[in-house]
Design a protein around this motif. Structure first.
Motif, PDB file in Angstrom:
ATOM      1  N   PRO A  38       0.668  -1.295  -0.037  1.00 26.39           N
ATOM      2  CA  PRO A  38      -0.035   0.096  -0.044  1.00 26.39           C
ATOM      3  C   PRO A  38       0.609   1.325  -0.125  1.00 26.39           C
ATOM      4  O   PRO A  38       0.515   2.407  -0.681  1.00 26.39           O
ATOM      5  CB  PRO A  38      -0.782  -0.186   1.391  1.00 26.39           C
ATOM      6  CG  PRO A  38      -0.909  -1.657   1.512  1.00 26.39           C
ATOM      7  CD  PRO A  38       0.226  -2.037   1.050  1.00 26.39           C
ATOM      8  N   ALA A  39       2.069   1.274   0.665  1.00 31.28           N
ATOM      9  CA  ALA A  39       3.001   2.436   0.566  1.00 31.28           C
ATOM     10  C   ALA A  39       3.652   2.636  -0.703  1.00 31.28           C
ATOM     11  O   ALA A  39       3.372   3.981  -0.950  1.00 31.28           O
ATOM     12  CB  ALA A  39       4.056   2.282   1.564  1.00 31.28           C
ATOM     13  N   THR A  73       0.547   7.155  -6.434  1.00 30.37           N
ATOM     14  CA  THR A  73      -0.531   7.964  -6.530  1.00 30.37           C
ATOM     15  C   THR A  73      -0.564   9.186  -6.232  1.00 30.37           C
ATOM     16  O   THR A  73      -0.815  10.163  -6.903  1.00 30.37           O
ATOM     17  CB  THR A  73      -1.588   7.300  -5.791  1.00 30.37           C
ATOM     18  OG1 THR A  73      -2.176   5.948  -6.238  1.00 30.37           O
ATOM     19  CG2 THR A  73      -3.089   7.952  -5.803  1.00 30.37           C
ATOM     20  N   GLY A  74       0.180   9.470  -5.057  1.00 32.14           N
ATOM     21  CA  GLY A  74       0.598  11.007  -4.555  1.00 32.14           C
ATOM     22  C   GLY A  74       1.372  11.607  -5.577  1.00 32.14           C
ATOM     23  O   GLY A  74       1.161  12.822  -5.669  1.00 32.14           O
ATOM     24  N   PRO A  96      -7.334  12.021  -9.304  1.00 32.84           N
ATOM     25  CA  PRO A  96      -7.278  10.680  -8.582  1.00 32.84           C
ATOM     26  C   PRO A  96      -8.185   9.617  -8.797  1.00 32.84           C
ATOM     27  O   PRO A  96      -7.524   8.494  -8.553  1.00 32.84           O
ATOM     28  CB  PRO A  96      -7.695  11.369  -7.033  1.00 32.84           C
ATOM     29  CG  PRO A  96      -7.486  12.641  -7.246  1.00 32.84           C
ATOM     30  CD  PRO A  96      -7.695  13.255  -8.541  1.00 32.84           C
ATOM     31  N   LYS A 137       2.006   2.044  -3.607  1.00 32.38           N
ATOM     32  CA  LYS A 137       0.703   2.471  -4.420  1.00 32.38           C
ATOM     33  C   LYS A 137       0.487   3.768  -4.085  1.00 32.38           C
ATOM     34  O   LYS A 137       0.213   4.617  -4.988  1.00 32.38           O
ATOM     35  CB  LYS A 137      -0.412   1.563  -4.233  1.00 32.38           C
ATOM     36  CG  LYS A 137      -0.257   0.089  -4.948  1.00 32.38           C
ATOM     37  CD  LYS A 137      -1.449  -0.711  -4.790  1.00 32.38           C
ATOM     38  CE  LYS A 137      -1.611  -1.354  -3.557  1.00 32.38           C
ATOM     39  NZ  LYS A 137      -2.564  -2.271  -3.125  1.00 32.38           N
ATOM     40  N   ASP A 138       0.479   4.129  -2.744  1.00 27.75           N
ATOM     41  CA  ASP A 138      -0.024   5.551  -2.427  1.00 27.75           C
ATOM     42  C   ASP A 138       1.305   6.621  -2.529  1.00 27.75           C
ATOM     43  O   ASP A 138       0.776   7.371  -3.096  1.00 27.75           O
ATOM     44  CB  ASP A 138      -0.176   5.372  -0.659  1.00 27.75           C
ATOM     45  CG  ASP A 138      -1.249   4.589  -0.306  1.00 27.75           C
ATOM     46  OD1 ASP A 138      -2.238   4.169  -1.055  1.00 27.75           O
ATOM     47  OD2 ASP A 138      -1.449   4.464   0.929  1.00 27.75           O
TER      48      ASP A 138
END
Length: 82
Positions: A7-8, A14-15, A25, A10-11
């Motif tokens: 998740p880190a 995405t960020g 988004p 992907k986040d």
């Protein structure tokens, strides 16, 4: 389509897409082609440079042009966890 990237990662990706490249988004989906998110060649090069500078991760322009977001996140994640 699922991804095994953390998740880190992907986040973080995405960020970068949303904050640095002003991508909507809602457009950042697992199956979204990176070329749909990074719409011109300058954005592709800038993303590759940003990942190298900020994470020490080397990606090719080919990866950025040919992979979907989930596949790309997996590649970045694999390099981050080495």
């Amino acid at each position: 389509m699922s991804t095994s990237a953390t998740p880190a990662t992907k986040d973080l990706l995405t960020g970068l897409l949303v904050d640095k490249f002003e991508v909507d988004p809602d457009a950042v989906r697992a199956d979204a082609p990176m070329t749909e998110l990074l719409v011109d060649s300058l954005m592709v090069v800038e993303m590759a440079v940003t990942l190298k500078e900020e994470l020490g991760v080397s990606v090719t322009e080919t990866e950025l042009r040919e992979l979907a977001f989930a596949e790309f996140a997996d590649r970045v994640d694999a390099q981050r966890t080495r």
